[in-house]
Design an enzyme around this catalytic site. Structure first.
Site, PDB file in Angstrom:
ATOM      1  N   CYS A 127      -4.979  26.793   7.184  1.00  0.00           N
ATOM      2  CA  CYS A 127      -3.898  26.169   6.766  1.00  0.00           C
ATOM      3  C   CYS A 127      -3.811  24.878   6.490  1.00  0.00           C
ATOM      4  CB  CYS A 127      -2.742  26.507   7.829  1.00  0.00           C
ATOM      5  SG  CYS A 127      -2.660  28.211   8.210  1.00  0.00           S
ATOM      6  N   ASP A 170      -1.372 -12.911 -13.464  1.00  0.00           N
ATOM      7  CA  ASP A 170      -0.116 -12.623 -14.123  1.00  0.00           C
ATOM      8  C   ASP A 170       1.148 -13.245 -13.744  1.00  0.00           C
ATOM      9  OD1 ASP A 170       0.776  -9.633 -15.767  1.00  0.00           O
ATOM     10  OD2 ASP A 170       2.067 -10.173 -13.874  1.00  0.00           O
TER      11      ASP A 170
END
Length: 495
Positions: free
Chosen positions: A34, A438
């Site tokens: 699981c 930037d």
């Protein structure tokens, strides 16, 4: 993590979805495995075993739980965060390399012997490349069975199985049901899809903030190749056996994905690329916890936790588009890319405004320089980059060596720090890529009280490692720009 038994037990007891994909829980008494968040009653501690991969659990004789569907867990974030051999191998396996080229092809791409790769994967994942590819093949088969109407023989070969018998045996072994039984069980809950389209859900770990992802993709969409329409991002895909189109829509708890492929063998590759595009295998809890330690970033994270890094479905395409965008506006870069796509891209018959595949690097490298409407210096950079990509001198693929790719990029004329950084961030998927030069980053940094000069900001950002690419997303999102929020209208630049 699977070796830390106490921590794994606590995760299972609390049904913590953050650990889905990190490890798998096998129950000795039922022979089922699981995901940690399985809603079933947790087994007794002494009956639990933990495995680092679904393939390892399958090799140990466990079948997938029918309730929590562990095969559909988000992928482990480790393979997108790391640049070592195992991570590179896992990215290539997810991209379908073993199914297309076998383990020798995987080894050749990585530059190691098959024996070395087998040993390293077994040591970390408990399974070799064939078993890992088989587990992925089973999941691909399940998607084709449940989400489409292909005959089972076609599903078998499209998923990569060598025979229908091997397909039937693997599906029964992994899922505990025959292929026809899987299709019958899925029929009632299947989402509606148009003929020829596969409808599936792409899971992710929460929290998930989709605004900057889809906002950026919509704002930079190249007409003919991609568009924002009807609340979804649409684009064309160039794949190994053919091409396709995809639409991606954010929903609570998953991304609604609609795929149309000319060759169903490309399904696993297409899913892998879409997951990579939206950074769906990220671990936002780990990222945000680290960035919150900076008092300047903490308010930005608190305002919108779970931001992802918008990446790409085609690294070469993105690198070329990054050069087109040097020192021009987003609209101008989009116009240049659209002209190239219209003139040199492969025509496709797609829905809406999707009419082209973006041109290959080889096609662009062969262009007459005089026909490119851009400054001479950028034209030389663009054509040199296309040539490097076409020749294989520059490898930006899923299994590439990030350090070598950066070194080649840095050696190409006209590729400065910003261009190399944005390619590393979005094409390579480096979570620590940083672009301190930037303008938007510097402006947001100054408003947040951070150093605004590239050198000082880089020194300060050392504390954000290894998640500096995510810090960039939070800084960009602080600016009130359309690319930082969810689009509400169709792409204004639709062709």
């Amino acid at each position: 993590m699977h070796t830390d038994v106490d921590r794994c037990v606590r995760a299972v007891r609390s049904r913590d979805p953050r650990f889905d994909g990190w490890f798998f829980t096998a129950v000795r008494t039922t022979r089922i495995y699981c995901r940690p968040s399985c809603p079933a009653v947790p087994p007794k501690d002494r009956n639990m075993s933990f495995y680092p991969s679904a393939a390892a659990a399958q090799q140990a004789g466990y079948r997938a739980c029918k309730r929590c569907r562990p095969d559909a867990s988000p992928g482990s974030p480790r393979w997108n965060e790391r640049a070592d051999l195992v991570a590179r191998a896992m990215r290539l396996i997810a991209d379908g390399t073993v199914d297309r080229e076998g383990v020798p092809g995987l080894a050749a791409r990585l530059g190691y012997s098959t024996r070395q790769i087998e040993r390293r994967l077994r040591a970390e994942l408990g399974a070799g490349p064939l078993a890992l590819a088989r587990a992925q093949r089973a999941q691909t088969a399940r998607i084709l069975i449940e989400a489409g109407e292909l005959p089972m023989a076609d599903v078998a070969f499209a998923a990569g199985f060598a025979s229908v018998r091997a397909f039937n045996e693997t599906v029964r072994e992994v899922f505990g049901l025959a292929p026809t039984e899987l299709r019958i069980r899925a029929a009632n809950g299947r989402p509606p899809a148009t003929p020829g389209t596969l409808a599936l859900r792409l899971p992710f770990r929460t929290p998930f903030r989709p605004g900057n992802l889809f906002g950026h993709l919509a704002a930079t969409a190249v007409p003919g190749v991609e568009e924002w329409r009807d609340g979804a991002y649409h684009r064309t895909l160039r794949l190994s056996h053919g091409h396709g189109t995809v639409s991606l829509t954010p929903r609570p708890g998953h991304i609604d994905c609609r795929l149309s492929l000319t060759d169903q063998r490309d399904l696993a590759e297409a899913i892998s690329r879409c997951r990579r595009l939206l950074d769906l295998d990220a671990d936002p809890e780990a990222v945000d916890a680290q960035l919150r330690t900076d008092p300047h970033l903490a308010p930005l994270v608190q305002r919108g936790p779970g931001r992802r890094v918008p990446r790409t479905v085609d690294a070469g395409e993105f690198a070329l588009r990054a050069v087109l965008g040097q020192q021009v506006s987003t609209a101008a870069a989009r116009t240049l890319a659209a002209r190239l796509a219209a003139a040199h891209g492969t025509p496709v018959d797609g829905p809406g405004g999707l009419t082209r595949l973006f041109p290959t690097a080889g096609a662009l490298a062969a262009l007459d320089p005089g026909g490119l409407a851009m400054p001479a210096a950028r034209r030389r950079t663009f054509l040199r980059l296309a040539e490097a990509l076409a020749s294989g001198e520059l490898d930006l693929g899923a299994g590439c060596d990030w350090a070598r790719a950066r070194a080649v990029l840095d050696g190409l004329p006209g590729i400065g720090p910003w261009t190399a950084g944005i390619i590393a961030m979005r094409a390579l998927g480096d979570p620590d890529a940083f672009i301190p030069t930037d303008l938007g980053v510097r402006r947001a940094a100054a408003r947040a009280g951070l150093p605004a000069t590239p050198g000082a900001l880089t020194r300060h950002a050392a504390a954000w490692r290894p998640w500096r690419a995510y810090a960039v997303q939070y800084l960009w999102a602080a600016d009130d720009h359309p690319a930082a929020r969810m689009p509400t209208e169709p792409s204004p630049h639709r062709s």
